[in-house]
Design a protein around this motif. Structure first.
Motif, PDB file in Angstrom:
ATOM      1  N   GLY A  43      40.385  71.590  -0.443  1.00 21.26           N
ATOM      2  CA  GLY A  43      40.146  72.723  -1.311  1.00 21.26           C
ATOM      3  C   GLY A  43      39.071  73.626  -0.754  1.00 21.26           C
ATOM      4  N   LEU A  44      38.969  74.815  -1.321  1.00 22.82           N
ATOM      5  CA  LEU A  44      38.028  75.816  -0.838  1.00 22.82           C
ATOM      6  C   LEU A  44      36.580  75.359  -0.971  1.00 22.82           C
ATOM      7  N   LEU A  45      36.282  74.507  -1.942  1.00 25.37           N
ATOM      8  CA  LEU A  45      34.903  74.067  -2.160  1.00 25.37           C
ATOM      9  C   LEU A  45      34.586  72.759  -1.434  1.00 25.37           C
ATOM     10  N   GLY A  46      35.321  72.466  -0.374  1.00 22.93           N
ATOM     11  CA  GLY A  46      35.076  71.285   0.441  1.00 22.93           C
ATOM     12  C   GLY A  46      34.341  71.612   1.730  1.00 22.93           C
ATOM     13  N   GLY A  47      34.472  70.714   2.700  1.00 22.56           N
ATOM     14  CA  GLY A  47      33.818  70.897   3.994  1.00 22.56           C
ATOM     15  C   GLY A  47      34.770  70.570   5.120  1.00 22.56           C
ATOM     16  N   VAL A  58      23.612  68.833   1.916  1.00 24.90           N
ATOM     17  CA  VAL A  58      22.988  68.141   0.787  1.00 24.90           C
ATOM     18  C   VAL A  58      22.248  69.154  -0.084  1.00 24.90           C
ATOM     19  N   PRO A  59      22.517  69.182  -1.392  1.00 28.37           N
ATOM     20  CA  PRO A  59      21.803  70.110  -2.275  1.00 28.37           C
ATOM     21  C   PRO A  59      20.380  69.651  -2.564  1.00 28.37           C
ATOM     22  N   SER A  60      19.579  70.560  -3.105  1.00 25.76           N
ATOM     23  CA  SER A  60      18.166  70.252  -3.340  1.00 25.76           C
ATOM     24  C   SER A  60      17.871  69.840  -4.772  1.00 25.76           C
ATOM     25  N   GLY A  61      18.807  70.063  -5.682  1.00 25.98           N
ATOM     26  CA  GLY A  61      18.566  69.739  -7.080  1.00 25.98           C
ATOM     27  C   GLY A  61      18.707  68.252  -7.368  1.00 25.98           C
ATOM     28  N   THR A  62      18.339  67.865  -8.562  1.00 27.97           N
ATOM     29  CA  THR A  62      18.497  66.484  -9.027  1.00 27.97           C
ATOM     30  C   THR A  62      19.554  66.487 -10.117  1.00 27.97           C
ATOM     31  N   GLY A  63      20.665  65.833  -9.852  1.00 28.90           N
ATOM     32  CA  GLY A  63      21.764  65.845 -10.801  1.00 28.90           C
ATOM     33  C   GLY A  63      21.734  64.660 -11.744  1.00 28.90           C
ATOM     34  N   ALA A  64      22.614  64.708 -12.727  1.00 32.55           N
ATOM     35  CA  ALA A  64      22.783  63.601 -13.660  1.00 32.55           C
ATOM     36  C   ALA A  64      23.413  62.416 -12.926  1.00 32.55           C
ATOM     37  N   PRO A  65      23.325  61.211 -13.483  1.00 34.39           N
ATOM     38  CA  PRO A  65      23.967  60.053 -12.847  1.00 34.39           C
ATOM     39  C   PRO A  65      25.470  60.294 -12.643  1.00 34.39           C
ATOM     40  N   MET A  66      25.969  59.861 -11.504  1.00 32.15           N
ATOM     41  CA  MET A  66      27.394  60.004 -11.218  1.00 32.15           C
ATOM     42  C   MET A  66      28.196  58.985 -12.014  1.00 32.15           C
ATOM     43  N   ALA A  97      28.866  66.734  -6.137  1.00 30.14           N
ATOM     44  CA  ALA A  97      29.267  67.890  -5.331  1.00 30.14           C
ATOM     45  C   ALA A  97      28.149  68.341  -4.400  1.00 30.14           C
ATOM     46  N   ALA A  98      28.462  68.415  -3.109  1.00 30.96           N
ATOM     47  CA  ALA A  98      27.545  68.961  -2.106  1.00 30.96           C
ATOM     48  C   ALA A  98      27.872  70.437  -1.883  1.00 30.96           C
ATOM     49  N   VAL A  99      27.072  71.102  -1.046  1.00 32.00           N
ATOM     50  CA  VAL A  99      27.268  72.534  -0.779  1.00 32.00           C
ATOM     51  C   VAL A  99      28.523  72.715   0.074  1.00 32.00           C
ATOM     52  N   ALA A 139      23.820  69.028  -8.974  1.00 30.85           N
ATOM     53  CA  ALA A 139      22.591  69.145  -8.195  1.00 30.85           C
ATOM     54  C   ALA A 139      22.505  70.445  -7.403  1.00 30.85           C
ATOM     55  N   LEU A 140      23.596  71.217  -7.330  1.00 31.71           N
ATOM     56  CA  LEU A 140      23.602  72.455  -6.553  1.00 31.71           C
ATOM     57  C   LEU A 140      22.700  73.512  -7.170  1.00 31.71           C
ATOM     58  N   THR A 141      22.025  74.293  -6.316  1.00 35.06           N
ATOM     59  CA  THR A 141      21.205  75.409  -6.774  1.00 35.06           C
ATOM     60  C   THR A 141      21.622  76.685  -6.047  1.00 35.06           C
ATOM     61  N   ALA A 142      21.206  77.819  -6.589  1.00 34.93           N
ATOM     62  CA  ALA A 142      21.481  79.103  -5.942  1.00 34.93           C
ATOM     63  C   ALA A 142      20.872  79.156  -4.546  1.00 34.93           C
TER      64      ALA A 142
END
Length: 458
Positions: A48-52, A74-82, A103-105, A217-220
Motif C-alpha cells: 500500500g501507499l503508506l508502506g515502505g 521509526v516515529p518519535s511519538g509514544t503510542g498506545a500499547p499495540m 505504524a512507522a513513517v 506514534a507518528l508526528t508531523a
C-alpha cells in the motif's frame, strides 16, 4: 542489455500499468512508479501507499546502478500499547502486533518521487492515471490474493477493512471485484499535490488526525523529516557473474557467497540455514525499458495495522509490530531493518556494470524471499534456465529444525534429510508462503504463480 522491454509483477493489473507507460516511451523509472501505484490499488492485501520499500535502478546511459532506500522510519511519538494478533501461516501460528501505534513513517511515496525525479521522462500526473483508473473501476481478485486475504482476515476485516474486503459479510472470492472508492480521492490528491501530500499535504493531515484519535506514534515532524535515500549496492561474485544487491538483514549477498549451485539442494539448504520465522506481506515488480535501463522495486505494509484513513481507504503499515524486523532498540528517525533485496546480475564478460544486465529480479515473502531469490539466481545463472521455468520450480525453506517443501521437491533428498533427524513438512502444492519472484533478463521474463503474478510487454 539484450532483454526485451517488459514488466513482471505480482498482479496482472500492476504489470499492465507499467507496460502502458513503457508503450508511451516512459523510462523504467516511470513504469515502476505507475506499476507501484497500481499495486497500491490491486494488491492491497500485500502492499500500500503508506508502506515502505527498497529498489535498485540501473541506468543504461551511464552504466551506473544504485539502491534506493524508501523503507519505513521509526516515529518519535509514544503510542498506545499495540494489539496482539496470531495469524495462521500454513501450519504455523505467527505472532504480530497491530493497531495505529504499530505504524512507522511511510516511505513509498517519497521513493516513487525520487525515482521519477532522477530517471523519469513522463509527467507525474500521467504516471498516476493507471492506478486511478483501477480505483474507479475496481479490480478482480486473483486466486493467490484471495488465499492471502483468507489468512489475513482477522486484520483485513478490522474496522474500515470489513467494508472493503468482506462486503455483505463474506470475504471476497476469486474473480470478485475489490472496490476501494476512497483510493480515487487519495490518488487524486497524489496526482495534484505529488508525494508531498503524504508528508505535508492533505493526506498527511488526515493521517495525523487518525493517528491522534487512535493512539499512534507518528508526528508531523516525523513526516516532514522523511526522505528517500540513494545508496551504493553490495557486490558479490556468484556463478561467474557480478551480482549487485542490498546488504543488512536481507542476507542475500552472504547466502550467495556460501552457495555452490553445483552442489544441489544440500548446498542451498546449508547456505540458507538461519532459523528465522516468517514476517509480513510484500510485493515486487521488475521493469526493463527499451533503452535497457532496469528498475526492481519491492514494497510492503507488513501485515497492516488494521486502520484505514477515513474517506481515503489507505491502510496504515504495521512495521513496528513486525517482530522479525525489530532486532535492536528503535531510534526515532532511523530506518527499520528490512529483508527486501532487489537484485541485478551482470554478464561475466563485462568489466563494469555497463549495459550488460543478465538478470534483474526481486521477491516478496519476508524471510522466504531470500530463499526464492537465491534459488532462481542459481537456476538462471548456473544452469541457464529461463526465468519463468526457474520461478515455477518447487521450493523449500528451512525454519528452525523444520524444512518446508513444496510438492515436487526431490523426495529422495527429503527422505535423506529425515533419516538424518530433520523434520520435513511437505506442502501439497505451490503456496505463497514460499515467496513471490518477478524477474526479467536476457533469457526472458517471469512472474510467480504463487502470487498470481504476470508479465506484460509494452
Amino acid at each position: 542489455m539484450t532483454a526485451r522491454a517488459a514488466v513482471a509483477a505480482g498482479h496482472p493489473a500492476t504489470a499492465e500499468a507499467g507496460a502502458e507507460i513503457l508503450a508511451e516511451g516512459g523510462s523504467a523509472a516511470d513504469a515502476a512508479v505507475a506499476a507501484c501505484l497500481a499495486s497500491c490499488v490491486a494488491e492491497t492485501v500485500m502492499t500500500g501507499l503508506l508502506g515502505g520499500g527498497h529498489a535498485i535502478y540501473h541506468d543504461a546511459a551511464t552504466g551506473r546502478a544504485r539502491n534506493l532506500d524508501c523503507f519505513v522510519a521509526v516515529p518519535s511519538g509514544t503510542g498506545a500499547p499495540m494489539e496482539s494478533l496470531q495469524v495462521p501461516f500454513g501450519e504455523e501460528l505467527v505472532h504480530y502486533a497491530i493497531g495505529a501505534s504499530s505504524a512507522a513513517v511511510a516511505g513509498v511515496p517519497a521513493g516513487l518521487d525520487a525515482l521519477w525525479r532522477a530517471h523519469g521522462r513522463l509527467p507525474w500526473a500521467r504516471l498516476v492515471e493507471p492506478a486511478l483508473r483501477l480505483a474507479r473501476d475496481g479490480v478482480a481478485m486473483p486466486a493467490a490474493h484471495v488465499a492471502c486475504l483468507a489468512m489475513l482476515a482477522p486484520v483485513m476485516t478490522m474496522r474500515e477493512g470489513a467494508r472493503l474486503y468482506a462486503p455483505g459479510g463474506a470475504l471476497l472470492a476469486e474473480g470478485e471485484v475489490l472496490r476501494q472508492p476512497g483510493l480515487v480521492a487519495a490518488l487524486d490528491l497524489l496526482r495534484e499535490e505529488g508525494a508531498a501530500s503524504v508528508y505535508s499535504g492533505t493526506i498527511a493531515r488526515v493521517l495525523l488526525e487518525l493517528v491522534d484519535e487512535r493512539g499512534g506514534a507518528l508526528t508531523a515532524a516525523d513526516l516532514a523529516a522523511y526522505e528517500a535515500l540513494w545508496t551504493e549496492p553490495v557486490e558479490v561474485a556468484f556463478a561467474g557473474h557480478r551480482v549487485l544487491t542490498r546488504g543488512g538483514l536481507s542476507g542475500v549477498a552472504e547466502t550467495l557467497a556460501r552457495y555452490d549451485p553445483a552442489g544441489g539442494p544440500s548446498s542451498l539448504l546449508a547456505a540458507l540455514e538461519d532459523g528465522s520465522g516468517p514476517d509480513g506481506h510484500t510485493t515486487n515488480l521488475t521493469v526493463v525499458d527499451g533503452d535497457g535501463s532496469v528498475c526492481v522495486l519491492t514494497t510492503s505494509l507488513g501485515l497492516g495495522s488494521g486502520d484505514w484513513l477515513p474517506a481515503l481507504d489507505l491502510h496504515l503499515n504495521s512495521m513496528l509490530g513486525e517482530t522479525d524486523l525489530v532486532l535492536e532498540p528503535l531510534r526515532p528517525g532511523a530506518r527499520m531493518a528490512s529483508m527486501m533485496a532487489p537484485t541485478l546480475a551482470f554478464d561475466p564478460a563485462s568489466a563494469s556494470a555497463g549495459s550488460s544486465v543478465e538478470l534483474a529480479l526481486g521477491a516478496a515473502g519476508g524471510t522466504r524471499l531470500r530463499t526464492a531469490l537465491v534459488g532462481v539466481l542459481g537456476a538462471v545463472l548456473h544452469e541457464g534456465v529461463e526465468p519463468q521455468e526457474a520461478i515455477d520450480r518447487p521450493r523449500f525453506h528451512p525454519a528452525g529444525d523444520v524444512v518446508n517443501a513444496e510438492a515436487g521437491v526431490e523426495e529422495d533428498w527429503l527422505s535423506a534429510l529425515e533419516r538424518r533427524g530433520r523434520t520435513v513438512r511437505r506442502w501439497p502444492g505451490r503456496h505463497h508462503y514460499f515467496g513471490g519472484v518477478s524477474a526479467s533478463g536476457r533469457l526472458g521474463s517471469g512472474a510467480d504463480p504463487r502470487r498470481s503474478g504476470a508479465v506484460r510487454l509494452p
